[in-house]
Scaffold this motif. Structure first.
Motif, PDB file in Angstrom:
ATOM      1  N   LEU A   3      -8.223  -1.572  12.370  1.00 15.18           N
ATOM      2  CA  LEU A   3      -7.536  -2.043  11.180  1.00 15.18           C
ATOM      3  C   LEU A   3      -8.369  -3.137  10.522  1.00 15.18           C
ATOM      4  O   LEU A   3      -8.586  -4.188  11.090  1.00 15.18           O
ATOM      5  CB  LEU A   3      -6.158  -2.569  11.560  1.00 15.18           C
ATOM      6  N   SER A   4      -8.848  -2.865   9.323  1.00 15.96           N
ATOM      7  CA  SER A   4      -9.645  -3.837   8.575  1.00 15.96           C
ATOM      8  C   SER A   4      -9.331  -3.687   7.101  1.00 15.96           C
ATOM      9  O   SER A   4      -8.776  -2.673   6.662  1.00 15.96           O
ATOM     10  CB  SER A   4     -11.139  -3.610   8.813  1.00 15.96           C
ATOM     11  N   ALA A   5      -9.712  -4.697   6.324  1.00 22.15           N
ATOM     12  CA  ALA A   5      -9.486  -4.620   4.879  1.00 22.15           C
ATOM     13  C   ALA A   5     -10.204  -3.416   4.289  1.00 22.15           C
ATOM     14  O   ALA A   5      -9.649  -2.690   3.449  1.00 22.15           O
ATOM     15  CB  ALA A   5      -9.971  -5.906   4.218  1.00 22.15           C
ATOM     16  N   SER A   6     -11.418  -3.152   4.737  1.00 21.47           N
ATOM     17  CA  SER A   6     -12.189  -2.022   4.206  1.00 21.47           C
ATOM     18  C   SER A   6     -11.508  -0.693   4.500  1.00 21.47           C
ATOM     19  O   SER A   6     -11.439   0.190   3.633  1.00 21.47           O
ATOM     20  CB  SER A   6     -13.607  -2.025   4.790  1.00 21.47           C
ATOM     21  N   SER A   7     -10.984  -0.538   5.713  1.00 22.80           N
ATOM     22  CA  SER A   7     -10.343   0.734   6.065  1.00 22.80           C
ATOM     23  C   SER A   7      -9.029   0.918   5.314  1.00 22.80           C
ATOM     24  O   SER A   7      -8.693   2.027   4.888  1.00 22.80           O
ATOM     25  CB  SER A   7     -10.104   0.811   7.581  1.00 22.80           C
ATOM     26  N   VAL A   8      -8.297  -0.177   5.105  1.00 26.39           N
ATOM     27  CA  VAL A   8      -7.035  -0.086   4.365  1.00 26.39           C
ATOM     28  C   VAL A   8      -7.307   0.285   2.914  1.00 26.39           C
ATOM     29  O   VAL A   8      -6.664   1.187   2.350  1.00 26.39           O
ATOM     30  CB  VAL A   8      -6.264  -1.419   4.448  1.00 26.39           C
TER      31      VAL A   8
ATOM     32  N   SER B 119       2.314  -9.708  -1.255  1.00 32.04           N
ATOM     33  CA  SER B 119       1.417  -8.926  -0.389  1.00 32.04           C
ATOM     34  C   SER B 119       2.213  -8.057   0.571  1.00 32.04           C
ATOM     35  O   SER B 119       1.881  -6.890   0.795  1.00 32.04           O
ATOM     36  CB  SER B 119       0.498  -9.867   0.400  1.00 32.04           C
ATOM     37  N   THR B 120       3.266  -8.627   1.142  1.00 35.11           N
ATOM     38  CA  THR B 120       4.118  -7.873   2.058  1.00 35.11           C
ATOM     39  C   THR B 120       4.772  -6.702   1.343  1.00 35.11           C
ATOM     40  O   THR B 120       4.825  -5.579   1.864  1.00 35.11           O
ATOM     41  CB  THR B 120       5.203  -8.794   2.653  1.00 35.11           C
ATOM     42  N   ALA B 121       5.263  -6.950   0.119  1.00 35.10           N
ATOM     43  CA  ALA B 121       5.917  -5.889  -0.652  1.00 35.10           C
ATOM     44  C   ALA B 121       4.930  -4.793  -1.038  1.00 35.10           C
ATOM     45  O   ALA B 121       5.236  -3.597  -0.927  1.00 35.10           O
ATOM     46  CB  ALA B 121       6.562  -6.482  -1.911  1.00 35.10           C
ATOM     47  N   VAL B 122       3.746  -5.177  -1.489  1.00 40.91           N
ATOM     48  CA  VAL B 122       2.728  -4.180  -1.880  1.00 40.91           C
ATOM     49  C   VAL B 122       2.368  -3.303  -0.688  1.00 40.91           C
ATOM     50  O   VAL B 122       2.309  -2.070  -0.795  1.00 40.91           O
ATOM     51  CB  VAL B 122       1.476  -4.880  -2.441  1.00 40.91           C
ATOM     52  N   MET B 123       2.130  -3.926   0.461  1.00 39.51           N
ATOM     53  CA  MET B 123       1.777  -3.149   1.644  1.00 39.51           C
ATOM     54  C   MET B 123       2.925  -2.234   2.084  1.00 39.51           C
ATOM     55  O   MET B 123       2.692  -1.124   2.568  1.00 39.51           O
ATOM     56  CB  MET B 123       1.379  -4.088   2.787  1.00 39.51           C
ATOM     57  N   ALA B 124       4.151  -2.679   1.904  1.00 35.35           N
ATOM     58  CA  ALA B 124       5.304  -1.850   2.265  1.00 35.35           C
ATOM     59  C   ALA B 124       5.381  -0.617   1.363  1.00 35.35           C
ATOM     60  O   ALA B 124       5.596   0.510   1.837  1.00 35.35           O
ATOM     61  CB  ALA B 124       6.594  -2.664   2.169  1.00 35.35           C
ATOM     62  N   HIS B 125       5.201  -0.825   0.066  1.00 35.40           N
ATOM     63  CA  HIS B 125       5.231   0.313  -0.870  1.00 35.40           C
ATOM     64  C   HIS B 125       4.090   1.284  -0.583  1.00 35.40           C
ATOM     65  O   HIS B 125       4.286   2.506  -0.558  1.00 35.40           O
ATOM     66  CB  HIS B 125       5.139  -0.192  -2.312  1.00 35.40           C
ATOM     67  N   LEU B 126       2.908   0.750  -0.364  1.00 35.88           N
ATOM     68  CA  LEU B 126       1.758   1.612  -0.078  1.00 35.88           C
ATOM     69  C   LEU B 126       1.919   2.303   1.271  1.00 35.88           C
ATOM     70  O   LEU B 126       1.532   3.465   1.437  1.00 35.88           O
ATOM     71  CB  LEU B 126       0.466   0.783  -0.097  1.00 35.88           C
TER      72      LEU B 126
END
Length: 268
Positions: A2-7, A199-206
């Motif tokens: 899990l990394s920023a690049s992989s996400v 950030s939490t909301a964006v990641m949840a939607h994605l």
């Protein structure tokens, strides 16, 4: 791993996730463009010399919005509605940070305190924007169109940040240091919490779009919370310090032709 690049690689590969990502970004930039346009129109007489820089600031934000919409068009996608829990700008306003849209919608000239509030708000939010774009620059090397767009936006955000430093230092030297310090601190403390929530909301939607397994979503949420913990303990201080920037008069020159710049970055 899990990394920023992989996400980000997952987001860029999936049309629906990419559509939401660019829509959120374009919406935020468009709001910033409108706000700066109104501030420029309402600048008090004593600050008219700053108006062209504010206009340039707003023009850059508008350009960024067009760039993100152009990236969508290139993939045959249209912007989608932005979920309210991902609207960084409006959530900051709801906490009383920056100049309210209701105030900017009026015709009365702004006050000196309003100008200081605008610059302090921009100092904090442009710090965040500059850091985000630097991260994206590291994560888009395998995506030529994205990389070119991100480089342009990142350079602009660095200019915006330099401009805020320089203008606030000038105002501090003119006797407004205490006011500036207080507004910067309150803005930064509110911003780090809003950034965590957005950030939490964006990641949840994605995560729902990309069907991330629960452990992966939990790991990302924990990472966001860890960043907030660091910022709450002292990381926020980087967002309120003022230093003479290497880029002097960063918004003082003529703005590049916004339409040409935007179309040159992403060709359909």
């Amino acid at each position: 791993m899990l990394s920023a690049s992989s996400v980000f690689a997952e987001i860029f590969r999936n049309d629906q996730a990419f559509q939401l990502f660019c829509s959120i970004a374009a919406s935020g930039e468009a709001q910033g463009g409108w706000e700066n346009g109104r501030i420029a129109a309402l600048v008090p007489e004593s600050y008219q010399g700053m108006a062209p820089k504010i206009v340039r600031h707003g023009a850059d934000e508008d350009k960024h919005g067009r760039i993100f919409r152009a990236l969508l068009r290139k993939r045959g996608l249209e912007p989608v509605p932005v979920p309210s829990d991902t609207n960084y700008t409006m959530l900051l306003e709801s906490r009383g940070i920056g100049l309210a849209h209701s105030r900017l919608g009026q015709q009365d000239r702004l006050t000196e305190r309003d100008i200081i509030t605008y610059l302090a708000h921009s100092r904090v939010t442009e710090q965040r924007a500059a850091e985000q774009m630097r991260l994206l620059r590291k994560c888009t090397s395998q995506h030529p169109d994205l990389a070119q767009a991100v480089r342009m936006i990142s350079n602009d955000e660095d200019n915006h940040l330099a401009y805020c430093h320089e203008e606030l230092l000038s105002l501090a030297a003119a006797g407004h240091a205490d006011i500036i310090r207080g507004i910067l601190r309150s803005t930064a403390h509110a911003e780090i919490a809003i950034y965590r929530d957005v950030s939490t909301a964006v990641m949840a939607h994605l995560g729902r779009i990309l069907r991330w397994p629960r452990p992966k979503s939990a790991g990302l949420a924990a990472g966001i919370q860890a960043v907030y913990g660091y910022e709450r303990l002292g990381g926020w201080r980087r967002m309120v310090s003022l230093s003479l920037p290497e880029r002097r008069n960063a918004l003082g020159g003529p703005a590049p032709e916004a339409a040409a710049a935007a179309s040159g970055v992403v060709r359909a």
